[in-house]
Design a protein around this motif. Structure first.
Motif, PDB file in Angstrom:
ATOM      1  N   TYR A  12     -97.339  86.367  34.315  1.00  0.00           N
ATOM      2  CA  TYR A  12     -97.921  87.571  33.914  1.00  0.00           C
ATOM      3  C   TYR A  12     -98.043  88.702  34.715  1.00  0.00           C
ATOM      4  O   TYR A  12     -98.445  89.750  34.431  1.00  0.00           O
ATOM      5  CB  TYR A  12     -99.513  87.105  33.166  1.00  0.00           C
ATOM      6  CG  TYR A  12     -99.524  86.367  31.881  1.00  0.00           C
ATOM      7  CD1 TYR A  12     -99.030  86.815  30.782  1.00  0.00           C
ATOM      8  CD2 TYR A  12     -99.532  84.974  32.184  1.00  0.00           C
ATOM      9  CE1 TYR A  12     -99.065  85.981  29.530  1.00  0.00           C
ATOM     10  CE2 TYR A  12     -99.440  83.952  31.059  1.00  0.00           C
ATOM     11  CZ  TYR A  12     -99.218  84.641  29.626  1.00  0.00           C
ATOM     12  OH  TYR A  12     -99.237  83.755  28.650  1.00  0.00           O
ATOM     13  N   ALA A  13     -97.829  88.232  36.062  1.00  0.00           N
ATOM     14  CA  ALA A  13     -98.020  89.166  37.070  1.00  0.00           C
ATOM     15  C   ALA A  13     -97.238  90.612  36.827  1.00  0.00           C
ATOM     16  O   ALA A  13     -97.750  91.467  37.171  1.00  0.00           O
ATOM     17  CB  ALA A  13     -97.557  88.769  38.456  1.00  0.00           C
ATOM     18  N   ALA A  24    -107.801  79.991  30.392  1.00  0.00           N
ATOM     19  CA  ALA A  24    -107.191  81.043  30.873  1.00  0.00           C
ATOM     20  C   ALA A  24    -105.818  81.249  30.299  1.00  0.00           C
ATOM     21  O   ALA A  24    -105.547  82.456  29.851  1.00  0.00           O
ATOM     22  CB  ALA A  24    -107.131  80.931  32.438  1.00  0.00           C
ATOM     23  N   ALA A  25    -104.994  80.297  30.171  1.00  0.00           N
ATOM     24  CA  ALA A  25    -103.803  80.446  29.742  1.00  0.00           C
ATOM     25  C   ALA A  25    -103.833  80.772  28.017  1.00  0.00           C
ATOM     26  O   ALA A  25    -103.404  81.725  27.418  1.00  0.00           O
ATOM     27  CB  ALA A  25    -103.070  79.323  29.801  1.00  0.00           C
ATOM     28  N   ALA A  26    -105.022  80.055  27.423  1.00  0.00           N
ATOM     29  CA  ALA A  26    -105.060  80.589  25.895  1.00  0.00           C
ATOM     30  C   ALA A  26    -105.533  82.213  25.797  1.00  0.00           C
ATOM     31  O   ALA A  26    -105.370  82.769  24.779  1.00  0.00           O
ATOM     32  CB  ALA A  26    -106.005  79.764  25.277  1.00  0.00           C
ATOM     33  N   ASN A  27    -106.433  82.502  26.804  1.00  0.00           N
ATOM     34  CA  ASN A  27    -106.679  83.852  26.558  1.00  0.00           C
ATOM     35  C   ASN A  27    -105.695  84.960  27.178  1.00  0.00           C
ATOM     36  O   ASN A  27    -105.972  85.945  26.853  1.00  0.00           O
ATOM     37  CB  ASN A  27    -108.124  84.160  27.738  1.00  0.00           C
ATOM     38  CG  ASN A  27    -109.363  83.637  26.639  1.00  0.00           C
ATOM     39  OD1 ASN A  27    -109.900  84.292  25.855  1.00  0.00           O
ATOM     40  ND2 ASN A  27    -109.779  82.355  27.175  1.00  0.00           N
ATOM     41  N   LEU A  28    -104.747  84.373  27.909  1.00  0.00           N
ATOM     42  CA  LEU A  28    -103.661  85.378  28.413  1.00  0.00           C
ATOM     43  C   LEU A  28    -102.457  85.330  27.487  1.00  0.00           C
ATOM     44  O   LEU A  28    -101.469  86.066  27.430  1.00  0.00           O
ATOM     45  CB  LEU A  28    -103.045  84.878  29.899  1.00  0.00           C
ATOM     46  CG  LEU A  28    -103.839  84.938  30.959  1.00  0.00           C
ATOM     47  CD1 LEU A  28    -103.369  84.487  32.002  1.00  0.00           C
ATOM     48  CD2 LEU A  28    -103.915  86.650  31.075  1.00  0.00           C
ATOM     49  N   ALA A  29    -102.599  84.454  26.046  1.00  0.00           N
ATOM     50  CA  ALA A  29    -101.571  84.492  25.283  1.00  0.00           C
ATOM     51  C   ALA A  29    -101.089  85.577  24.727  1.00  0.00           C
ATOM     52  O   ALA A  29     -99.787  85.633  24.513  1.00  0.00           O
ATOM     53  CB  ALA A  29    -102.085  83.406  24.279  1.00  0.00           C
ATOM     54  N   ALA A  78    -101.192  88.423  26.163  1.00  0.00           N
ATOM     55  CA  ALA A  78    -101.027  89.766  27.031  1.00  0.00           C
ATOM     56  C   ALA A  78     -99.678  90.298  27.100  1.00  0.00           C
ATOM     57  O   ALA A  78     -99.750  91.504  27.218  1.00  0.00           O
ATOM     58  CB  ALA A  78    -101.442  88.988  28.646  1.00  0.00           C
ATOM     59  N   ASP A  79     -98.760  89.589  26.902  1.00  0.00           N
ATOM     60  CA  ASP A  79     -97.387  90.192  27.081  1.00  0.00           C
ATOM     61  C   ASP A  79     -97.112  91.171  25.767  1.00  0.00           C
ATOM     62  O   ASP A  79     -96.628  92.167  25.913  1.00  0.00           O
ATOM     63  CB  ASP A  79     -96.047  89.177  26.910  1.00  0.00           C
ATOM     64  CG  ASP A  79     -96.030  88.041  28.214  1.00  0.00           C
ATOM     65  OD1 ASP A  79     -96.412  88.599  29.247  1.00  0.00           O
ATOM     66  OD2 ASP A  79     -95.532  87.042  28.092  1.00  0.00           O
ATOM     67  N   ASP A  80     -97.617  90.599  24.700  1.00  0.00           N
ATOM     68  CA  ASP A  80     -97.642  91.632  23.508  1.00  0.00           C
ATOM     69  C   ASP A  80     -98.435  92.897  23.610  1.00  0.00           C
ATOM     70  O   ASP A  80     -97.965  94.129  23.527  1.00  0.00           O
ATOM     71  CB  ASP A  80     -98.359  90.897  22.321  1.00  0.00           C
ATOM     72  CG  ASP A  80     -97.366  89.989  21.743  1.00  0.00           C
ATOM     73  OD1 ASP A  80     -96.170  89.819  22.171  1.00  0.00           O
ATOM     74  OD2 ASP A  80     -98.018  88.965  21.144  1.00  0.00           O
ATOM     75  N   GLU A  96     -97.041  96.765  23.990  1.00  0.00           N
ATOM     76  CA  GLU A  96     -97.508  97.763  23.293  1.00  0.00           C
ATOM     77  C   GLU A  96     -97.674  98.985  24.253  1.00  0.00           C
ATOM     78  O   GLU A  96     -97.611 100.223  23.941  1.00  0.00           O
ATOM     79  CB  GLU A  96     -98.827  97.302  22.429  1.00  0.00           C
ATOM     80  CG  GLU A  96     -99.287  98.403  21.693  1.00  0.00           C
ATOM     81  CD  GLU A  96    -100.518  98.138  20.769  1.00  0.00           C
ATOM     82  OE1 GLU A  96    -101.312  98.759  20.216  1.00  0.00           O
ATOM     83  OE2 GLU A  96    -100.823  96.695  20.717  1.00  0.00           O
ATOM     84  N   TYR A  97     -98.225  98.826  25.273  1.00  0.00           N
ATOM     85  CA  TYR A  97     -98.479  99.661  26.354  1.00  0.00           C
ATOM     86  C   TYR A  97     -97.504 100.230  26.849  1.00  0.00           C
ATOM     87  O   TYR A  97     -97.064 101.673  26.878  1.00  0.00           O
ATOM     88  CB  TYR A  97     -99.353  98.907  27.682  1.00  0.00           C
ATOM     89  CG  TYR A  97     -99.781 100.194  28.480  1.00  0.00           C
ATOM     90  CD1 TYR A  97    -101.096 100.605  28.395  1.00  0.00           C
ATOM     91  CD2 TYR A  97     -99.266 100.314  29.831  1.00  0.00           C
ATOM     92  CE1 TYR A  97    -101.558 101.603  29.318  1.00  0.00           C
ATOM     93  CE2 TYR A  97     -99.551 101.387  30.415  1.00  0.00           C
ATOM     94  CZ  TYR A  97    -100.861 101.876  30.567  1.00  0.00           C
ATOM     95  OH  TYR A  97    -101.332 102.819  31.438  1.00  0.00           O
ATOM     96  N   ARG A  98     -96.226  99.431  26.963  1.00  0.00           N
ATOM     97  CA  ARG A  98     -94.836 100.058  27.436  1.00  0.00           C
ATOM     98  C   ARG A  98     -94.338 101.052  26.330  1.00  0.00           C
ATOM     99  O   ARG A  98     -93.928 101.966  26.800  1.00  0.00           O
ATOM    100  CB  ARG A  98     -93.936  99.204  27.487  1.00  0.00           C
ATOM    101  CG  ARG A  98     -93.958  98.252  29.046  1.00  0.00           C
ATOM    102  CD  ARG A  98     -92.873  97.303  29.009  1.00  0.00           C
ATOM    103  NE  ARG A  98     -93.178  96.258  29.922  1.00  0.00           N
ATOM    104  CZ  ARG A  98     -92.928  96.199  31.349  1.00  0.00           C
ATOM    105  NH1 ARG A  98     -92.526  97.469  31.689  1.00  0.00           N
ATOM    106  NH2 ARG A  98     -93.182  95.278  31.910  1.00  0.00           N
TER     107      ARG A  98
END
Length: 101
Positions: free
Chosen positions: A16-17, A83-88, A90-92, A96-98
């Motif tokens: 995710y970095a 943490a992994a479940a809550n980052l699931a 993040a890429d989406d 969206e931000y991009r």
């Protein structure tokens, strides 16, 4: 067939970095304090852009901070899974931000 993968701090940061750093407008983090600081900066930018899901990212940052300081292997594993479940998503969120910038 499902593979059991061990989640580590390093694997979460590696996954995710880049995206989080893009949103935070910084270079990708390589350690937990820098990564969680970038997550919190990204949260602010996501909120300004009207992107939902920031509560989960805040929880992920907290779980990562706690996992980083835990001395109990079982506790660390639970925290990293949370943490992994809550980052699931993040890429989406980053995608969206991009699309907005």
């Amino acid at each position: 067939m499902t593979k059991n993968m061990t989640i580590t701090i390093a694997s979460l940061i590696a996954d995710y970095a880049d995206g989080i750093a893009f949103v935070a407008e910084e270079q990708p983090a390589t350690n937990v304090p820098d990564f969680t600081a970038q997550v919190r900066t990204a949260i602010r930018n996501f909120e300004l852009a009207g992107i939902n899901g920031t509560e989960e990212l805040e929880d992920a940052a907290t779980y990562l901070d706690d996992a980083d300081t835990s001395t109990d292997d079982n506790e660390r594993a639970v925290l990293l899974n949370r943490a992994a479940a809550n980052l699931a998503y993040a890429d989406d969120m980053v995608d969206e931000y991009r699309d907005m910038v």
